[in-house]
Design a protein around this motif. Structure first.
Motif, PDB file in Angstrom:
ATOM      1  N   ASP A 110       0.861  -1.190   0.000  1.00  0.00           N
ATOM      2  CA  ASP A 110       0.000   0.000   0.000  1.00  0.00           C
ATOM      3  C   ASP A 110       0.888   1.228   0.000  1.00  0.00           C
ATOM      4  O   ASP A 110       2.122   1.129  -0.028  1.00  0.00           O
ATOM      5  N   ILE A 111       0.279   2.402   0.022  1.00  0.00           N
ATOM      6  CA  ILE A 111       1.078   3.625  -0.073  1.00  0.00           C
ATOM      7  C   ILE A 111       1.938   3.818   1.164  1.00  0.00           C
ATOM      8  O   ILE A 111       3.045   4.362   1.089  1.00  0.00           O
ATOM      9  N   GLU A 112       1.458   3.343   2.328  1.00  0.00           N
ATOM     10  CA  GLU A 112       2.272   3.473   3.546  1.00  0.00           C
ATOM     11  C   GLU A 112       3.568   2.677   3.426  1.00  0.00           C
ATOM     12  O   GLU A 112       4.645   3.171   3.773  1.00  0.00           O
ATOM     13  N   MET A 113       3.472   1.442   2.940  1.00  0.00           N
ATOM     14  CA  MET A 113       4.682   0.623   2.782  1.00  0.00           C
ATOM     15  C   MET A 113       5.572   1.179   1.673  1.00  0.00           C
ATOM     16  O   MET A 113       6.793   1.019   1.703  1.00  0.00           O
ATOM     17  N   THR A 114       4.970   1.860   0.700  1.00  0.00           N
ATOM     18  CA  THR A 114       5.735   2.410  -0.421  1.00  0.00           C
ATOM     19  C   THR A 114       6.580   3.609  -0.004  1.00  0.00           C
ATOM     20  O   THR A 114       7.694   3.792  -0.497  1.00  0.00           O
ATOM     21  N   ILE A 115       6.068   4.426   0.911  1.00  0.00           N
ATOM     22  CA  ILE A 115       6.808   5.638   1.283  1.00  0.00           C
ATOM     23  C   ILE A 115       7.663   5.456   2.537  1.00  0.00           C
ATOM     24  O   ILE A 115       8.332   6.405   2.974  1.00  0.00           O
ATOM     25  N   LEU A 116       7.656   4.248   3.125  1.00  0.00           N
ATOM     26  CA  LEU A 116       8.524   3.999   4.273  1.00  0.00           C
ATOM     27  C   LEU A 116       9.982   4.264   3.896  1.00  0.00           C
ATOM     28  O   LEU A 116      10.433   3.903   2.815  1.00  0.00           O
ATOM     29  N   SER A 117      10.713   4.879   4.802  1.00  0.00           N
ATOM     30  CA  SER A 117      12.107   5.194   4.506  1.00  0.00           C
ATOM     31  C   SER A 117      12.961   5.023   5.754  1.00  0.00           C
ATOM     32  O   SER A 117      12.455   4.978   6.879  1.00  0.00           O
ATOM     33  N   ASN A 118      14.259   4.922   5.537  1.00  0.00           N
ATOM     34  CA  ASN A 118      15.192   4.831   6.666  1.00  0.00           C
ATOM     35  C   ASN A 118      15.127   6.084   7.531  1.00  0.00           C
ATOM     36  O   ASN A 118      15.321   6.019   8.746  1.00  0.00           O
ATOM     37  N   GLU A 269      11.745  13.560  -3.144  1.00  0.00           N
ATOM     38  CA  GLU A 269      12.799  12.721  -3.703  1.00  0.00           C
ATOM     39  C   GLU A 269      12.470  11.239  -3.522  1.00  0.00           C
ATOM     40  O   GLU A 269      12.723  10.423  -4.410  1.00  0.00           O
ATOM     41  N   LYS A 270      11.912  10.894  -2.349  1.00  0.00           N
ATOM     42  CA  LYS A 270      11.517   9.508  -2.102  1.00  0.00           C
ATOM     43  C   LYS A 270      10.402   9.089  -3.052  1.00  0.00           C
ATOM     44  O   LYS A 270      10.462   8.022  -3.678  1.00  0.00           O
ATOM     45  N   PHE A 271       9.393   9.924  -3.174  1.00  0.00           N
ATOM     46  CA  PHE A 271       8.255   9.594  -4.039  1.00  0.00           C
ATOM     47  C   PHE A 271       8.677   9.537  -5.501  1.00  0.00           C
ATOM     48  O   PHE A 271       8.229   8.672  -6.260  1.00  0.00           O
ATOM     49  N   GLY A 273      11.256   8.513  -6.747  1.00  0.00           N
ATOM     50  CA  GLY A 273      11.989   7.288  -7.052  1.00  0.00           C
ATOM     51  C   GLY A 273      11.109   6.055  -7.154  1.00  0.00           C
ATOM     52  O   GLY A 273      11.608   4.948  -7.379  1.00  0.00           O
ATOM     53  N   THR A 274       9.795   6.217  -7.019  1.00  0.00           N
ATOM     54  CA  THR A 274       8.890   5.059  -7.054  1.00  0.00           C
ATOM     55  C   THR A 274       8.428   4.754  -8.472  1.00  0.00           C
ATOM     56  O   THR A 274       8.394   5.624  -9.344  1.00  0.00           O
ATOM     57  N   ASP A 275       8.032   3.505  -8.679  1.00  0.00           N
ATOM     58  CA  ASP A 275       7.431   3.124  -9.955  1.00  0.00           C
ATOM     59  C   ASP A 275       6.090   3.831 -10.138  1.00  0.00           C
ATOM     60  O   ASP A 275       5.695   4.142 -11.272  1.00  0.00           O
ATOM     61  N   LEU A 276       5.390   4.057  -9.037  1.00  0.00           N
ATOM     62  CA  LEU A 276       4.103   4.756  -9.099  1.00  0.00           C
ATOM     63  C   LEU A 276       4.274   6.130  -9.734  1.00  0.00           C
ATOM     64  O   LEU A 276       3.521   6.509 -10.636  1.00  0.00           O
ATOM     65  N   TYR A 277       5.270   6.885  -9.276  1.00  0.00           N
ATOM     66  CA  TYR A 277       5.548   8.200  -9.871  1.00  0.00           C
ATOM     67  C   TYR A 277       5.893   8.053 -11.354  1.00  0.00           C
ATOM     68  O   TYR A 277       5.389   8.806 -12.199  1.00  0.00           O
ATOM     69  N   TYR A 278       6.736   7.082 -11.663  1.00  0.00           N
ATOM     70  CA  TYR A 278       7.197   6.891 -13.040  1.00  0.00           C
ATOM     71  C   TYR A 278       6.021   6.676 -13.995  1.00  0.00           C
ATOM     72  O   TYR A 278       5.928   7.318 -15.055  1.00  0.00           O
ATOM     73  N   HIS A 279       5.102   5.806 -13.623  1.00  0.00           N
ATOM     74  CA  HIS A 279       3.980   5.490 -14.506  1.00  0.00           C
ATOM     75  C   HIS A 279       2.967   6.633 -14.554  1.00  0.00           C
ATOM     76  O   HIS A 279       2.376   6.898 -15.616  1.00  0.00           O
ATOM     77  N   LEU A 280       2.756   7.303 -13.443  1.00  0.00           N
ATOM     78  CA  LEU A 280       1.882   8.477 -13.452  1.00  0.00           C
ATOM     79  C   LEU A 280       2.460   9.561 -14.358  1.00  0.00           C
ATOM     80  O   LEU A 280       1.736  10.222 -15.114  1.00  0.00           O
ATOM     81  N   ASN A 281       3.753   9.726 -14.290  1.00  0.00           N
ATOM     82  CA  ASN A 281       4.402  10.767 -15.078  1.00  0.00           C
ATOM     83  C   ASN A 281       4.294  10.481 -16.571  1.00  0.00           C
ATOM     84  O   ASN A 281       4.091  11.400 -17.383  1.00  0.00           O
TER      85      ASN A 281
END
Length: 297
Positions: A110-118, A269-271, A273-281
């Protein structure tokens, strides 16, 4: 049958509602973004320009997909409608939606697991005054495996009615008490997980509720999955709250506070780098659209 009729009725009501919104002057020229829930909207509002988009909360992943199917041929929504769906177990189960070019899935469960970061984990350790070596997110996801696998089992075997004799709806995970399910230190045993979930709602009535042996056999078909694909983000946050309280002795933020911290630690920057951003773009570029929030992009 009653549930099917209710879902169909609700779908038609949502279709009528979003169609009516399309003709409102306040939404003229805007792209509609269908998301599952209010928490999803809060996150995507950070990245999409509200002057150019209008959010519609479907309240269920099923409705995101079905609304797109129903509206994809509508002239009113041509190039004005996208849906963003939590992948849930789609990636693990290799499910895709080739007929819906305007449906986009999160990279992980889900989006929560997608945006998790160190940086989120580092922030938590500093906020709760924990040693840097303290395991948090990965450990909690590992400790939650029994619950996560039970959710997967429900989707693969129960909700899809693949098991003989299944007549009622799937397993109900509402009203789980995470502080009773998880001690914040140890992995949740199968016996305890199944007993706790079965005691909630009407699960005790389910003759097809799985046994420990059934779950152990099921897990063999999905060994060592990516924990970010397997773990539900809300489960992680609730269990993380339990672990932090166990480690620090207090709970100053609570569940809502942790979710707020997660959203606030997610950078552009985190977002980006996601595939979600890439395909939306790509979808935007093909239509000469730029829906990104220029204040942070």
């Amino acid at each position: 049958m009653r549930n099917t009729v209710l879902e169909a009725t609700a779908l038609q009501e949502k279709k009528a509602e979003i169609t009516g919104m399309c003709y409102h002057e306040a939404n003229e020229g805007k792209v509609f973004v269908i998301v599952e829930g209010a928490d999803d909207e809060k996150i995507y509002r950070c990245f999409l320009d509200e002057r150019k988009v209008t959010f519609y909360i479907a309240k269920n992943c099923l409705y995101v997909v079905e609304l797109l199917k129903d509206l994809k041929t509508s002239p009113s929504f041509r190039d004005r409608l996208i849906g963003i769906k939590d992948a849930d177990f789609d990636h693990i189960l290799s499910r895709s939606y080739p007929d819906l070019e305007n449906l986009f899935l999160t990279d992980y469960h889900d989006i929560e697991m997608t945006i998790l970061s160190n940086s989120f984990e580092d922030f938590l350790k500093a906020e709760y005054k924990l040693p840097n070596a303290t395991p948090l997110i990965e450990k909690v996801a590992e400790d939650l495996k029994s619950l996560s696998y039970l959710r997967l089992y429900n989707e693969v075997t129960v909700a899809s009615k693949k098991q003989e004799g299944i007549e009622l709806d799937g397993i109900n995970f509402n009203d789980i008490t995470y502080s009773k399910l998880y001690d914040g230190k140890n992995a949740i045993p199968w016996e305890h997980c199944l007993c706790h979930v079965k005691s909630k709602c009407n699960n005790a009535r389910l003759g097809h509720f799985p046994t420990v042996e059934m779950m152990e056999i099921f897990v063999n078909d999905f060994t060592n999955p990516d924990l970010r694909q397997l773990t539900r983000g809300h489960d992680l946050m609730y269990a993380l709250q339990v672990r932090l309280q166990e480690l620090s002795g207090n709970d100053p933020w609570g569940y809502n506070g942790l979710c707020l911290m997660l959203r606030s630690r997610c950078t552009w920057e985190k977002f980006e780098g996601t595939d979600l951003y890439y395909h939306l773009n790509i979808w935007m570029d093909e239509r000469s659209l730029n829906l990104w929030n220029e204040k942070i992009a």
